[in-house]
Scaffold this motif. Structure first.
Motif, PDB file in Angstrom:
ATOM      1  N   GLY A 103       6.141 -15.163  -4.295  1.00  0.00           N
ATOM      2  CA  GLY A 103       5.090 -15.605  -5.260  1.00  0.00           C
ATOM      3  C   GLY A 103       3.903 -14.421  -5.544  1.00  0.00           C
ATOM      4  O   GLY A 103       3.035 -14.863  -6.403  1.00  0.00           O
ATOM      5  N   SER A 104       3.969 -13.219  -5.007  1.00  0.00           N
ATOM      6  CA  SER A 104       2.849 -12.202  -5.156  1.00  0.00           C
ATOM      7  C   SER A 104       3.716 -11.045  -5.527  1.00  0.00           C
ATOM      8  O   SER A 104       4.154 -10.465  -4.540  1.00  0.00           O
ATOM      9  CB  SER A 104       2.208 -12.104  -3.880  1.00  0.00           C
ATOM     10  OG  SER A 104       0.965 -11.135  -4.108  1.00  0.00           O
ATOM     11  N   TYR A 105       3.490 -10.429  -6.661  1.00  0.00           N
ATOM     12  CA  TYR A 105       4.091  -9.391  -7.229  1.00  0.00           C
ATOM     13  C   TYR A 105       3.223  -8.257  -8.087  1.00  0.00           C
ATOM     14  O   TYR A 105       2.329  -8.687  -8.546  1.00  0.00           O
ATOM     15  CB  TYR A 105       5.094  -9.621  -7.957  1.00  0.00           C
ATOM     16  CG  TYR A 105       6.430 -10.651  -7.421  1.00  0.00           C
ATOM     17  CD1 TYR A 105       7.636  -9.976  -6.821  1.00  0.00           C
ATOM     18  CD2 TYR A 105       6.378 -11.840  -7.357  1.00  0.00           C
ATOM     19  CE1 TYR A 105       8.444 -10.550  -6.039  1.00  0.00           C
ATOM     20  CE2 TYR A 105       7.330 -12.612  -6.528  1.00  0.00           C
ATOM     21  CZ  TYR A 105       8.349 -11.783  -6.066  1.00  0.00           C
ATOM     22  OH  TYR A 105       9.313 -12.689  -5.436  1.00  0.00           O
ATOM     23  N   GLY A 106       3.688  -7.108  -7.690  1.00  0.00           N
ATOM     24  CA  GLY A 106       3.121  -5.989  -8.486  1.00  0.00           C
ATOM     25  C   GLY A 106       3.973  -5.486  -9.598  1.00  0.00           C
ATOM     26  O   GLY A 106       5.206  -5.204  -9.170  1.00  0.00           O
ATOM     27  N   VAL A 180     -15.128   2.837   4.694  1.00  0.00           N
ATOM     28  CA  VAL A 180     -13.603   3.017   4.448  1.00  0.00           C
ATOM     29  C   VAL A 180     -13.044   1.693   3.809  1.00  0.00           C
ATOM     30  O   VAL A 180     -12.898   0.579   4.412  1.00  0.00           O
ATOM     31  CB  VAL A 180     -12.718   3.422   5.754  1.00  0.00           C
ATOM     32  CG1 VAL A 180     -11.296   3.404   5.134  1.00  0.00           C
ATOM     33  CG2 VAL A 180     -13.569   4.505   6.312  1.00  0.00           C
ATOM     34  N   LEU A 181     -12.705   1.935   2.677  1.00  0.00           N
ATOM     35  CA  LEU A 181     -12.001   0.752   1.977  1.00  0.00           C
ATOM     36  C   LEU A 181     -10.432   0.524   2.108  1.00  0.00           C
ATOM     37  O   LEU A 181      -9.929   1.472   2.403  1.00  0.00           O
ATOM     38  CB  LEU A 181     -12.187   0.913   0.505  1.00  0.00           C
ATOM     39  CG  LEU A 181     -13.558   1.011   0.073  1.00  0.00           C
ATOM     40  CD1 LEU A 181     -13.762   0.978  -1.580  1.00  0.00           C
ATOM     41  CD2 LEU A 181     -14.289  -0.354   0.260  1.00  0.00           C
ATOM     42  N   GLN A 182      -9.918  -0.864   2.226  1.00  0.00           N
ATOM     43  CA  GLN A 182      -8.590  -0.885   2.015  1.00  0.00           C
ATOM     44  C   GLN A 182      -8.352  -1.820   0.821  1.00  0.00           C
ATOM     45  O   GLN A 182      -7.975  -3.037   1.109  1.00  0.00           O
ATOM     46  CB  GLN A 182      -8.069  -1.599   3.628  1.00  0.00           C
ATOM     47  CG  GLN A 182      -6.648  -1.529   3.778  1.00  0.00           C
ATOM     48  CD  GLN A 182      -6.320  -1.357   5.306  1.00  0.00           C
ATOM     49  OE1 GLN A 182      -7.018  -1.182   6.155  1.00  0.00           O
ATOM     50  NE2 GLN A 182      -5.473  -2.564   5.512  1.00  0.00           N
ATOM     51  N   ASP A 183      -8.122  -1.040  -0.242  1.00  0.00           N
ATOM     52  CA  ASP A 183      -7.898  -1.971  -1.454  1.00  0.00           C
ATOM     53  C   ASP A 183      -6.612  -2.294  -1.602  1.00  0.00           C
ATOM     54  O   ASP A 183      -6.239  -3.195  -2.177  1.00  0.00           O
ATOM     55  CB  ASP A 183      -8.122  -1.004  -2.621  1.00  0.00           C
ATOM     56  CG  ASP A 183      -8.460  -1.810  -4.149  1.00  0.00           C
ATOM     57  OD1 ASP A 183      -8.762  -3.015  -3.803  1.00  0.00           O
ATOM     58  OD2 ASP A 183      -8.297  -1.084  -4.985  1.00  0.00           O
ATOM     59  N   PHE A 184      -5.572  -1.396  -0.931  1.00  0.00           N
ATOM     60  CA  PHE A 184      -4.108  -1.980  -0.944  1.00  0.00           C
ATOM     61  C   PHE A 184      -3.649  -1.862   0.518  1.00  0.00           C
ATOM     62  O   PHE A 184      -4.233  -1.027   1.237  1.00  0.00           O
ATOM     63  CB  PHE A 184      -3.477  -0.897  -1.827  1.00  0.00           C
ATOM     64  CG  PHE A 184      -3.695  -1.080  -3.323  1.00  0.00           C
ATOM     65  CD1 PHE A 184      -2.933  -1.918  -4.086  1.00  0.00           C
ATOM     66  CD2 PHE A 184      -4.534  -0.268  -4.061  1.00  0.00           C
ATOM     67  CE1 PHE A 184      -3.268  -2.102  -5.400  1.00  0.00           C
ATOM     68  CE2 PHE A 184      -4.651  -0.144  -5.139  1.00  0.00           C
ATOM     69  CZ  PHE A 184      -4.160  -1.244  -6.079  1.00  0.00           C
ATOM     70  N   GLN A 187      -3.215   1.356   2.929  1.00  0.00           N
ATOM     71  CA  GLN A 187      -3.949   2.652   2.424  1.00  0.00           C
ATOM     72  C   GLN A 187      -5.389   2.597   2.701  1.00  0.00           C
ATOM     73  O   GLN A 187      -6.042   1.455   2.540  1.00  0.00           O
ATOM     74  CB  GLN A 187      -3.742   2.529   0.986  1.00  0.00           C
ATOM     75  CG  GLN A 187      -4.585   3.599   0.098  1.00  0.00           C
ATOM     76  CD  GLN A 187      -4.234   3.398  -1.358  1.00  0.00           C
ATOM     77  OE1 GLN A 187      -3.160   3.519  -1.614  1.00  0.00           O
ATOM     78  NE2 GLN A 187      -5.372   3.185  -1.931  1.00  0.00           N
ATOM     79  N   ARG A 188      -5.805   3.357   3.179  1.00  0.00           N
ATOM     80  CA  ARG A 188      -7.363   3.680   3.735  1.00  0.00           C
ATOM     81  C   ARG A 188      -7.912   4.657   2.759  1.00  0.00           C
ATOM     82  O   ARG A 188      -7.411   5.873   2.334  1.00  0.00           O
ATOM     83  CB  ARG A 188      -7.719   4.213   5.214  1.00  0.00           C
ATOM     84  CG  ARG A 188      -7.153   3.095   6.243  1.00  0.00           C
ATOM     85  CD  ARG A 188      -8.480   2.323   6.683  1.00  0.00           C
ATOM     86  NE  ARG A 188      -7.920   1.273   7.631  1.00  0.00           N
ATOM     87  CZ  ARG A 188      -7.809   1.120   8.742  1.00  0.00           C
ATOM     88  NH1 ARG A 188      -8.205   2.699   9.560  1.00  0.00           N
ATOM     89  NH2 ARG A 188      -7.433   0.323   9.658  1.00  0.00           N
ATOM     90  N   LEU A 189      -9.233   4.387   2.222  1.00  0.00           N
ATOM     91  CA  LEU A 189      -9.732   5.125   0.980  1.00  0.00           C
ATOM     92  C   LEU A 189     -11.317   5.322   1.271  1.00  0.00           C
ATOM     93  O   LEU A 189     -11.975   4.319   1.374  1.00  0.00           O
ATOM     94  CB  LEU A 189      -9.480   4.494  -0.186  1.00  0.00           C
ATOM     95  CG  LEU A 189     -10.166   5.195  -1.558  1.00  0.00           C
ATOM     96  CD1 LEU A 189      -9.687   6.528  -1.842  1.00  0.00           C
ATOM     97  CD2 LEU A 189      -9.880   4.188  -2.644  1.00  0.00           C
TER      98      LEU A 189
END
Length: 268
Positions: A103-106, A180-184, A187-189
């Protein structure tokens, strides 16, 4: 004075970076990007079809044959299930894929002609400088920490983005600590600003992509790999986050990417 020798691994990284931007699945080709997480129906600007999730957690698309939507090569005329990873085809040399589960798609749609049409030919960079490669360290953040970060939506919005660790790096004897963000997932950003922003680099700052490692781990921090935000590739599609509060470095970091290069296309 001769320029520093560019390491072979950095040349390989630059080639991989261009492939990421302009290759077969390059981000510069993306014309639609959506998250489908409920029954909807959802539509994408300029893209035929209505997208839904089912009670069983599947992704479906509803379209007429005349719309020219194909899932894994089969023309959709009615409602079709869209398996994760299946190829999608649309008219006008556009294609894409959906990924996700339960139920969760990109959903990503690409126009294979867009790079040529926009005249994108490369990425302008500062000269390589080995002095801007440091050894940093991940430091633990409070469990489940999220930081309110502005997003480049119109109008501007904010979002509480997961920030699982901090990055500590020492430059010219001074230690700086960057969130440090982890938006996805996976992946660390680090999104940072510095004193070049607004004149020789974009005002919105630049990115450093970092590996997924535990807090306490040593991390190579190579500002030669500072990249432009995806927002510059297509601002209507990539509503990227901005720099978190405190992620400013009070110096000119004259390495890494500066701007996209466009050839004259004859377009206004």
């Amino acid at each position: 004075m001769t320029a520093p020798q560019i390491p072979a691994d950095h040349e390989a990284w630059r080639q991989g970076r261009w492939e990421e931007i302009a290759g077969a699945s390059g981000k510069a080709k993306v014309v639609a990007n959506a998250k489908i997480t409920d029954p909807g129906p959802h539509t994408l600007p300029g893209i035929p079809g209505e997208w839904r999730t089912t009670e069983a957690g599947d992704l479906t698309v509803t379209a007429k044959a005349v719309d020219g939507v194909r899932v894994a090569g089969s023309l959709v005329d009615g409602t079709s299930t869209v398996p994760s990873g299946a190829s999608l085809e649309f008219p006008d040399n556009r294609g894409g894929f959906a990924s996700g589960t339960d139920g969760s798609y990109g959903l990503v749609v690409m126009d294979q002609d867009r790079v040529e049409r926009t005249g994108l030919t490369g990425i302008d960079t500062f000269p390589y400088d080995p002095a801007w490669v440091f050894e940093g360290q991940y430091r633990a953040a409070p469990e489940g920490r999220r930081i309110e970060v502005p997003r480049l939506t119109s109008p501007r919005s904010t979002e509480a983005i997961l920030a699982p660790v901090d990055l500590a790096v020492t430059i010219d004897g001074t230690e700086y600590v960057l969130a440090v963000l982890q938006d996805f997932p996976g992946q660390r950003l680090v999104i940072f600003t510095d004193e070049t922003n607004g004149d020789s680099t974009p005002a919105i700052g630049r990115w450093l992509m970092l590996p997924l490692l535990e807090s306490g781990s040593t991390v190579t921090v190579d500002f030669n790999k500072a990249t432009l935000s995806h927002h510059h590739l297509n601002p209507d599609v990539f509503v990227c986050p901005l720099s978190p509060p405190g992620n400013h470095l009070p110096m000119r970091i004259e390495v890494g990417e500066r701007a996209l290069i466009h050839a004259a296309t004859g377009q206004s």
